[in-house]
Design an enzyme around this catalytic site. Structure first.
Site, PDB file in Angstrom:
ATOM      1  CG  ASP A 189      48.863  33.782  54.571  1.00  0.00           C
ATOM      2  OD1 ASP A 189      47.805  34.339  54.932  1.00  0.00           O
ATOM      3  OD2 ASP A 189      49.817  34.390  54.049  1.00  0.00           O
ATOM      4  CG  HIS A 191      46.898  35.144  51.338  1.00  0.00           C
ATOM      5  ND1 HIS A 191      47.471  33.936  51.029  1.00  0.00           N
ATOM      6  CD2 HIS A 191      47.902  36.055  51.331  1.00  0.00           C
ATOM      7  CE1 HIS A 191      48.774  34.094  50.830  1.00  0.00           C
ATOM      8  NE2 HIS A 191      49.061  35.369  51.007  1.00  0.00           N
ATOM      9  CD  GLU A 216      50.309  35.032  57.536  1.00  0.00           C
ATOM     10  OE1 GLU A 216      50.547  35.996  56.776  1.00  0.00           O
ATOM     11  OE2 GLU A 216      51.094  34.073  57.662  1.00  0.00           O
ATOM     12  CD  GLU A 242      50.192  39.819  54.969  1.00  0.00           C
ATOM     13  OE1 GLU A 242      50.111  40.137  53.777  1.00  0.00           O
ATOM     14  OE2 GLU A 242      50.432  38.669  55.363  1.00  0.00           O
ATOM     15  CG  ASP A 265      56.739  43.745  55.403  1.00  0.00           C
ATOM     16  OD1 ASP A 265      57.840  44.321  55.324  1.00  0.00           O
ATOM     17  OD2 ASP A 265      56.340  42.919  54.556  1.00  0.00           O
ATOM     18  CG  HIS A 292      54.373  40.000  55.666  1.00  0.00           C
ATOM     19  ND1 HIS A 292      54.504  41.023  54.750  1.00  0.00           N
ATOM     20  CD2 HIS A 292      53.700  39.019  55.025  1.00  0.00           C
ATOM     21  CE1 HIS A 292      53.931  40.685  53.613  1.00  0.00           C
ATOM     22  NE2 HIS A 292      53.437  39.470  53.734  1.00  0.00           N
TER      23      HIS A 292
END
Length: 379
Positions: A189, A191, A216, A242, A265, A292
């Site tokens: 991830d 981010h 991700e 997400e 999500d 997510h």
């Protein structure tokens, strides 16, 4: 049966704030939902009070009707806070519908297409390979995990040469793969910390040699053409979603062929009702869904029911909680999966309101990264 009232509880799960919603009815059946705390956290209770008056007196089993009403009564499309609140309402309505029918929610959604739901554990950091091996062995022994998510960054992105960071990440993942069991899978991830797409391509190439489960959110989500261009240059599965809010945003991403895996999500997009629409769009584009879920035990329960019925579901994010005392009987992993609870109506989880009566809120907010020159960067 009609809706008579709501209660909101600002609590925490581990060190993050979580808001729970209870919807009450004339028949004494209540339902529970969970919001995503985007912040400001305390904006959610008055917003839910406002939305309650739009559904007060309605039959809670008319979930589709009520969720449409909440969305359509907004003058402008609801954003992060509005959809978080609507998500919790949607969850609670489905919970009531399941309890009223005496069935788990997944049976109301068409029945399960799988017998159990596979999960992965978020490690979220980038520990030394030998230390990581100890962590993954412990998680495997206790819960049966064979899939894990790491950070791809061994150090601060803005200190030193980018190419050196990329090389270090590739070498590090190579060592992890070398010493880990061959059936272990590792996702990464990023981010959304990378601004330049070419850097996201370079980092993907470094981990590609050792077969990551997925890569991700290396970029921010706003500019869809950048995702189309990025995916065209990768040889690893690209995951994102997400930070997207509704089926229209996901349709733009999918139409641009900007992802292999989407990660909506269920506490962000508007609940189960919208989540299923998004997942169906993905299915039509040969894209899988890995929700997510850094949330609490209630959100995990909602996700399990969604995953049970969704044909193109792939894997669910779940990290065992250290502190969530209000969940009396949370779903917990068995052999790397969550088992369904066919004998439990609604979400199949009990909430202890006596625990919720005690204030357990904790403040949390994102920290903004500073570059060496003093400017801000995506955290």
């Amino acid at each position: 049966m009609h809706i008579t009232g709501i209660k909101t509880y600002m609590q925490r799960v581990d060190e993050r704030p979580r808001l729970l919603l209870k919807i009450e009815t004339s028949e004494g059946i209540s339902g529970w939902g969970e919001c995503y705390n985007h912040g400001p956290d305390w904006a959610l209770p008055p917003l839910l009070d406002y939305l309650f008056h739009q559904i007060e007196g309605e039959d809670p089993r008319r979930v589709e009707f009520l969720v449409l009403k909440l969305n359509q009564q907004c003058r402008f499309p609801p954003g992060a806070l509005g959809l978080a609140a609507i998500s919790a309402i949607d969850h609670a309505l489905w919970d009531i519908a399941g309890k009223a029918a005496g069935l788990p929610v997944y049976m109301l959604l068409g029945g399960h297409v799988r017998d159990r739901v596979r999960i992965y554990c978020g490690v979220y950091s980038a520990p030394d390979p030998e230390r990581l091996l100890d962590q993954t062995f412990e998680l495997n022994e206790k819960y049966g995990y064979t899939a894990f998510k790491l950070s791809p960054y061994r150090r601060d992105l803005h200190s030193g040469r980018w190419g050196e960071l990329v090389r270090e990440t590739g070498d590090w993942f190579g060592r992890i793969r070398e010493i880990s069991p061959s059936d272990y899978e590792f996702a990464f991830d990023a981010h959304a910390k990378i601004f330049e797409p070419y850097k996201a391509v370079q980092l993907a190439a470094a981990i590609a040699l050792n077969d990551p489960l997925f890569y991700e959110e290396p970029l921010r989500p706003e500019h869809i053409p950048a995702w189309r261009e990025l995916k065209s240059k990768l040889t690893v599965p690209l995951a994102t979603g997400e930070s997207l809010y509704n089926r229209f945003e996901f349709l733009s991403l999918l139409s641009a062929q900007g992802a292999d895996i989407i990660q909506p999500d269920i506490c962000v997009v508007g609940g189960v009702t919208e989540m299923r629409r998004i997942a169906t769009l993905a299915e039509a584009h040969y894209v899988t869904v890995a929700p997510h879920n850094p949330m609490g035990p209630l959100a995990t329960a909602v996700n399990i029911h969604f995953a049970a019925v969704q044909p193109n579901f792939q894997i669910l994010e779940f990290k065992p909680h250290v502190h969530a005392p209000w969940a009396l009987d949370p779903y917990m992993p068995v052999n790397g999966h969550m088992e369904l609870r066919p004998d439990r109506p609604g979400w199949g989880i009990e909430i202890d309101e006596k625990v919720l009566a005690t204030d357990d809120y904790v403040h949390w907010e994102r920290k903004v990264t500073r570059k060496p020159d003093g400017s801000t960067a995506y955290p």
